[in-house]
Design a protein around this motif. Sequence first.
Motif, PDB file in Angstrom:
ATOM      1  N   HIS A 224      58.720  56.558  68.722  1.00  0.00           N
ATOM      2  CA  HIS A 224      58.450  56.563  70.153  1.00  0.00           C
ATOM      3  C   HIS A 224      57.649  55.318  70.516  1.00  0.00           C
ATOM      4  O   HIS A 224      56.793  54.867  69.749  1.00  0.00           O
ATOM      5  N   VAL A 225      57.914  54.768  71.693  1.00  0.00           N
ATOM      6  CA  VAL A 225      57.244  53.538  72.092  1.00  0.00           C
ATOM      7  C   VAL A 225      55.726  53.716  72.142  1.00  0.00           C
ATOM      8  O   VAL A 225      54.972  52.777  71.807  1.00  0.00           O
ATOM      9  N   ASN A 226      55.250  54.888  72.524  1.00  0.00           N
ATOM     10  CA  ASN A 226      53.803  55.124  72.556  1.00  0.00           C
ATOM     11  C   ASN A 226      53.213  55.103  71.137  1.00  0.00           C
ATOM     12  O   ASN A 226      52.091  54.634  70.920  1.00  0.00           O
ATOM     13  N   HIS A 227      53.983  55.625  70.176  1.00  0.00           N
ATOM     14  CA  HIS A 227      53.544  55.608  68.782  1.00  0.00           C
ATOM     15  C   HIS A 227      53.462  54.174  68.279  1.00  0.00           C
ATOM     16  O   HIS A 227      52.504  53.789  67.596  1.00  0.00           O
ATOM     17  N   LEU A 228      54.455  53.363  68.610  1.00  0.00           N
ATOM     18  CA  LEU A 228      54.436  51.945  68.225  1.00  0.00           C
ATOM     19  C   LEU A 228      53.245  51.234  68.846  1.00  0.00           C
ATOM     20  O   LEU A 228      52.532  50.484  68.166  1.00  0.00           O
ATOM     21  N   ASN A 229      53.013  51.458  70.135  1.00  0.00           N
ATOM     22  CA  ASN A 229      51.902  50.799  70.817  1.00  0.00           C
ATOM     23  C   ASN A 229      50.562  51.157  70.178  1.00  0.00           C
ATOM     24  O   ASN A 229      49.698  50.281  69.986  1.00  0.00           O
ATOM     25  N   ARG A 230      50.368  52.430  69.847  1.00  0.00           N
ATOM     26  CA  ARG A 230      49.114  52.850  69.213  1.00  0.00           C
ATOM     27  C   ARG A 230      48.939  52.195  67.847  1.00  0.00           C
ATOM     28  O   ARG A 230      47.842  51.753  67.493  1.00  0.00           O
ATOM     29  N   ALA A 231      50.033  52.128  67.065  1.00  0.00           N
ATOM     30  CA  ALA A 231      49.956  51.556  65.715  1.00  0.00           C
ATOM     31  C   ALA A 231      49.614  50.071  65.766  1.00  0.00           C
ATOM     32  O   ALA A 231      48.745  49.592  65.035  1.00  0.00           O
ATOM     33  N   VAL A 232      50.285  49.330  66.639  1.00  0.00           N
ATOM     34  CA  VAL A 232      50.033  47.894  66.749  1.00  0.00           C
ATOM     35  C   VAL A 232      48.615  47.640  67.230  1.00  0.00           C
ATOM     36  O   VAL A 232      47.898  46.775  66.701  1.00  0.00           O
ATOM     37  N   LYS A 233      48.175  48.410  68.226  1.00  0.00           N
ATOM     38  CA  LYS A 233      46.818  48.244  68.754  1.00  0.00           C
ATOM     39  C   LYS A 233      45.776  48.570  67.692  1.00  0.00           C
ATOM     40  O   LYS A 233      44.763  47.863  67.564  1.00  0.00           O
ATOM     41  N   GLU A 234      46.017  49.589  66.899  1.00  0.00           N
ATOM     42  CA  GLU A 234      45.063  50.000  65.869  1.00  0.00           C
ATOM     43  C   GLU A 234      44.914  48.931  64.791  1.00  0.00           C
ATOM     44  O   GLU A 234      43.807  48.662  64.316  1.00  0.00           O
ATOM     45  N   VAL A 235      46.028  48.308  64.411  1.00  0.00           N
ATOM     46  CA  VAL A 235      45.998  47.367  63.290  1.00  0.00           C
ATOM     47  C   VAL A 235      45.557  45.978  63.714  1.00  0.00           C
ATOM     48  O   VAL A 235      44.734  45.348  63.044  1.00  0.00           O
ATOM     49  N   CYS A 236      46.114  45.454  64.809  1.00  0.00           N
ATOM     50  CA  CYS A 236      45.824  44.048  65.148  1.00  0.00           C
ATOM     51  C   CYS A 236      44.991  43.881  66.408  1.00  0.00           C
ATOM     52  O   CYS A 236      44.663  42.753  66.779  1.00  0.00           O
ATOM     53  N   GLY A 237      44.648  44.995  67.086  1.00  0.00           N
ATOM     54  CA  GLY A 237      43.782  44.886  68.241  1.00  0.00           C
ATOM     55  C   GLY A 237      44.463  44.361  69.490  1.00  0.00           C
ATOM     56  O   GLY A 237      43.797  44.008  70.467  1.00  0.00           O
ATOM     57  N   LYS A 238      45.792  44.288  69.476  1.00  0.00           N
ATOM     58  CA  LYS A 238      46.543  43.800  70.630  1.00  0.00           C
ATOM     59  C   LYS A 238      47.586  44.842  71.014  1.00  0.00           C
ATOM     60  O   LYS A 238      47.991  45.661  70.191  1.00  0.00           O
TER      61      LYS A 238
END
Length: 296
Positions: A224-238
Amino acid sequence: MSSAESLEEFYKRKFDWIPESLSKDIGHVNIFRLPHPEGKPVPYRRRDFFKVTLCKGGSRIHYADQVFQFDKQALVFSNPFIPYKWEHISSEVSGFYVVFNARFFNQFGNLTQYEVFQPNGSHVYELSNEDFEQLSAVFEKIDQELQSDYIHKYDVIRNFIYELIHFAMKTRPSTRIEDLPINASQRIHWLFLELLERQFPIDENHTNINLRTPSDFSEQLNVHVNHLNRAVKEVCGKTTSQAIAERILQESKIMLKQSKWNISEIAYALGFGEVTHFNYFFKKHAATTPSKFRTV
């Protein structure tokens, strides 16, 4: 835009010969000592292989739209995603470099998960005299293994290359993944990054990108796009959108400086339906227009 320099072209340009092993569909690795005899000028372009350099002596490195310079010694990582060019500004240069292609690490790890080989990662690590001597010993061991008849010597060499990677990352730990356990978010981020990088470089063999939005990537990754957004934000801060925009901006700068494509062609290749949309995007993120950036 010119295509990435292959290992065959590298050997022909540097040494006017091509190893027989390159004709086989296997991974390749080799090591060289600095300095090289004076030869042809080094071109500013991408290579389709990885490179790790240990250099003593002042040098300047052009990486995409950035320039790094060191006066003493450094460990430097180069990848197939970014064009680069070396200039040795010191009269005395010494050291080593090892080159290898992606097939050499096939089934032995994903190199793009390491910041040293990521387009927006850290690539130049200045060293103390003690660090230089320590790493010189690692490169000497790589050279010794290459000359040996040991049946598993390439496994040993891969371990030495990983030693160089981890030395650099422990020297300057990434603030983006420091102390973060290997988890689902990190795995999704790595898959996203790999999918993003697979769209580049843009050249005559790969003329445009197809994935430009978080939804495009989430569909390909089956999350899910929300899952992707959370993962990217968690790892790289963006945000995912920020990560995509930064990579497209970097590629646009490379194409404006390196290619002979006009701005409309670059805009289309990067997924912009109208050149005015590209101009707005570039000015928003680079504080100048594509045409002005190209002429600077």
